[in-house]
Enzyme design. Structure first.
Site, PDB file in Angstrom:
ATOM      1  N   TYR A   1       0.758  -1.359  -0.064  1.00  0.00           N
ATOM      2  CA  TYR A   1       0.217   0.013  -0.138  1.00  0.00           C
ATOM      3  C   TYR A   1       0.749   1.320   0.105  1.00  0.00           C
ATOM      4  O   TYR A   1       0.465   2.302  -0.265  1.00  0.00           O
ATOM      5  CB  TYR A   1      -1.024  -0.125   1.183  1.00  0.00           C
TER       6      TYR A   1
ATOM      7  N   ASP B   1     -12.017  -9.340   4.353  1.00  0.00           N
ATOM      8  CA  ASP B   1     -13.273  -9.300   3.681  1.00  0.00           C
ATOM      9  C   ASP B   1     -13.905 -10.732   3.622  1.00  0.00           C
ATOM     10  O   ASP B   1     -14.946 -11.017   3.901  1.00  0.00           O
ATOM     11  CB  ASP B   1     -13.368  -8.910   2.199  1.00  0.00           C
TER      12      ASP B   1
ATOM     13  N   LYS C   1       3.549 -15.246   2.074  1.00  0.00           N
ATOM     14  CA  LYS C   1       3.666 -16.238   0.716  1.00  0.00           C
ATOM     15  C   LYS C   1       5.339 -16.181   0.813  1.00  0.00           C
ATOM     16  O   LYS C   1       6.043 -15.906  -0.255  1.00  0.00           O
ATOM     17  CB  LYS C   1       3.243 -15.096  -0.354  1.00  0.00           C
TER      18      LYS C   1
ATOM     19  N   ASP D   1      -6.244  -6.985   3.878  1.00  0.00           N
ATOM     20  CA  ASP D   1      -7.409  -6.467   3.155  1.00  0.00           C
ATOM     21  C   ASP D   1      -8.418  -7.445   2.554  1.00  0.00           C
ATOM     22  O   ASP D   1      -9.458  -7.708   2.934  1.00  0.00           O
ATOM     23  CB  ASP D   1      -6.874  -5.536   2.186  1.00  0.00           C
TER      24      ASP D   1
ATOM     25  N   ASP E   1      -2.672 -18.350   0.362  1.00  0.00           N
ATOM     26  CA  ASP E   1      -3.636 -19.041  -0.628  1.00  0.00           C
ATOM     27  C   ASP E   1      -4.534 -20.076   0.304  1.00  0.00           C
ATOM     28  O   ASP E   1      -5.491 -20.473   0.235  1.00  0.00           O
ATOM     29  CB  ASP E   1      -3.094 -19.605  -1.832  1.00  0.00           C
TER      30      ASP E   1
HETATM   31  C1  IPM Z   1     -10.569  -1.392   3.863  1.00  0.00           C
HETATM   32  C2  IPM Z   1     -10.809  -0.744   2.643  1.00  0.00           C
HETATM   33  C3  IPM Z   1      -9.398   0.312   2.257  1.00  0.00           C
HETATM   34  C4  IPM Z   1      -8.328  -0.720   2.110  1.00  0.00           C
HETATM   35  C5  IPM Z   1      -9.892   1.252   1.205  1.00  0.00           C
HETATM   36  C6  IPM Z   1     -11.001   1.798   1.132  1.00  0.00           C
HETATM   37  C7  IPM Z   1      -8.764   2.067   0.914  1.00  0.00           C
HETATM   38  O1  IPM Z   1     -10.841  -1.646   1.765  1.00  0.00           O
HETATM   39  O2  IPM Z   1     -10.294  -0.818   5.012  1.00  0.00           O
HETATM   40  O3  IPM Z   1     -10.222  -2.724   3.797  1.00  0.00           O
HETATM   41  O4  IPM Z   1      -7.962  -0.922   1.122  1.00  0.00           O
HETATM   42  O5  IPM Z   1      -7.511  -0.686   3.323  1.00  0.00           O
HETATM   43 MG    MG Z   2     -10.909  -3.754   2.427  1.00  0.00          MG
END
Ligand code: IPM
Ligand code: MG
Length: 369
Positions: free
Chosen positions: A143, A255, A194, A251, A227
């Site tokens: 990032y 999710d 990884k 990230d 993975d």
């Molecule tokens: C998160 C989001 C952010 C990230 C974005 C909105 C920049 O996806 O907080 O997970 O990628 O960190």
């Molecule tokens: Mg995210």
């Protein structure tokens, strides 16, 4: 008289302001019924800040964040700002505040509430009782690595460049957060990398192991390739306690982990920095869900992730464990009582608005008082 707690509230975009209004009610409740005083300062971030101040996070707002005891954030982004150049995007505001406050450790718990066990896309027996937490490194890696950019090595050819880079101190400080947290839980850390392909992964694995061997013998440490972790999270998520990983992998995996619980609308997060000389630790709390522009302004968003983020704030910034539990219990009570926003709706339950959900949490707090 209790010390005044200074909170900066950055509601942001989309459903951010709606869910933060409900958090406001909870803060009010604690101000009224407990020996607590809050000083709430509103501020702008993301698209809202772009529209008003021409930048997704102004220096003034950043200074407010630096002097606050904690920052509560709603969400940033939306279609209105999607076409803008990179440095003007609402997301830059979020990345900037993380970097400038040094919020290197991002805690993302994925907890399955009993009342929602059949709401998961996975079979209830796989997720019932799930309680894991992802510790994501938040201020380094892909990032923020340099060099980055899009250049043109030859006419007609464009090249995008990002750099994955980690150093010992960056790995150690976030690993410490994971090990310390594991000590308060089931004492098991699974570190994700990884290392079969990336040098940063080799370093990550070696440094986490070395720190463990030096200071954290009592915690069980395992390593897993990313993975494989993506697969194990849907195969047997209950095998995880604390999952430690880098910025990019975290990230993605967070999710995935959030969806195990049925809705992104339920998941809180905390982003923590290192304590300064005065003992104050910079911290930002935000729901994991985004700005959800498709449902913004309709009053149907789920405020529980934002409310649970405030519970994390009470716990991690102010050591108010009892009060944090009160909020979490109230949320459980509301769910057990059958209240559901659209995102977690199940047949036979009562579909309610954002505001009614917030009011119901207050009623539960009152009931348990
Ligand atoms: C998160 C989001 C952010 C990230 C974005 C909105 C920049 O996806 O907080 O997970 O990628 O960190
Ligand atoms: Mg995210």
């Amino acid at each position: 008289m209790a010390k005044t707690i200074k909170l900066l509230v950055l509601a942001g975009d989309g459903i951010g302001p709606e869910v933060m209004t409900e958090v406001g009610r909870v803060i009010d409740w604690f101000g009224r019924h407990r020996q607590m005083k809050f000083d709430i300062e509103p501020g702008l971030i993301g698209g809202a800040a772009l529209d008003a101040e021409g930048t997704p996070l102004s220096d003034t707002t950043l200074a407010l964040a630096q002097s606050a005891d904690a920052v509560l954030l709603g969400a940033v982004g939306g279609p209105k700002w999607e076409k803008l150049p990179f440095d003007k995007r609402p997301e830059r505001g979020l990345l900037r505040i993380r970097k400038e406050l040094g919020l290197f450790a991002n805690l993302r718990p994925a907890i399955m509430f009993d009342a929602l066990a059949d709401g998961s896309p996975l079979k209830p027996e796989i997720v019932k009782g799930l309680d894991l937490v992802i510790i994501r490194e938040l201020t380094g890696g892909l990032y923020f690595g340099e060099p980055r950019g899009i250049d043109s090595p030859k006419p007609g050819i464009r090249r995008g460049i990002n750099t994955q880079v980690y150093s010992t101190p960056e790995i150690e400080r976030v690993a410490r957060v994971a090990f310390d947290l594991a000590r308060k839980r089931r004492k098991a850390v699974c570190s994700i990398d990884k290392a079969n392909v990336l040098e940063t992964g080799v370093l990550w694995r070696e440094e986490v192991q070395a720190l463990h061997d030096r200071d954290y013998h009592d915690v069980e440490l395992t390593h897993m390739y990313v993975d494989n972790c993506a697969m194990q999270l849907v195969r047997n998520p209950k095998a995880f306690d604390v999952v430690l990983t880098d910025n990019m992998f975290g990230d993605i995996l967070s999710d995935e982990a959030s969806m195990l619980t049925g809705s992104l609308g339920m998941l809180p997060s905390a982003s923590l920095g290192a304590a300064g000389p005065d003992g104050r630790r910079p911290a930002l709390y935000e729901p994991v869900h985004g700005s959800a522009p498709d449902i913004a302004g309709k009053g149907i968003a789920n405020p529980l992730a934002a409310i649970l983020s405030f519970a994390m704030c009470l716990r991690y910034s102010f050591g108010l464990e009892k009060e944090a539990l009160e909020v979490e219990q109230a949320v459980k009570g509301v769910l057990a009582g059958g209240m559901r926003t659209a995102d977690i709706m199940q047949t036979g339950k009562a579909k309610v608005s954002t505001a009614v959900m917030g009011e119901s949490v207050i009623k539960e707090l009152d009931r348990a008082r």
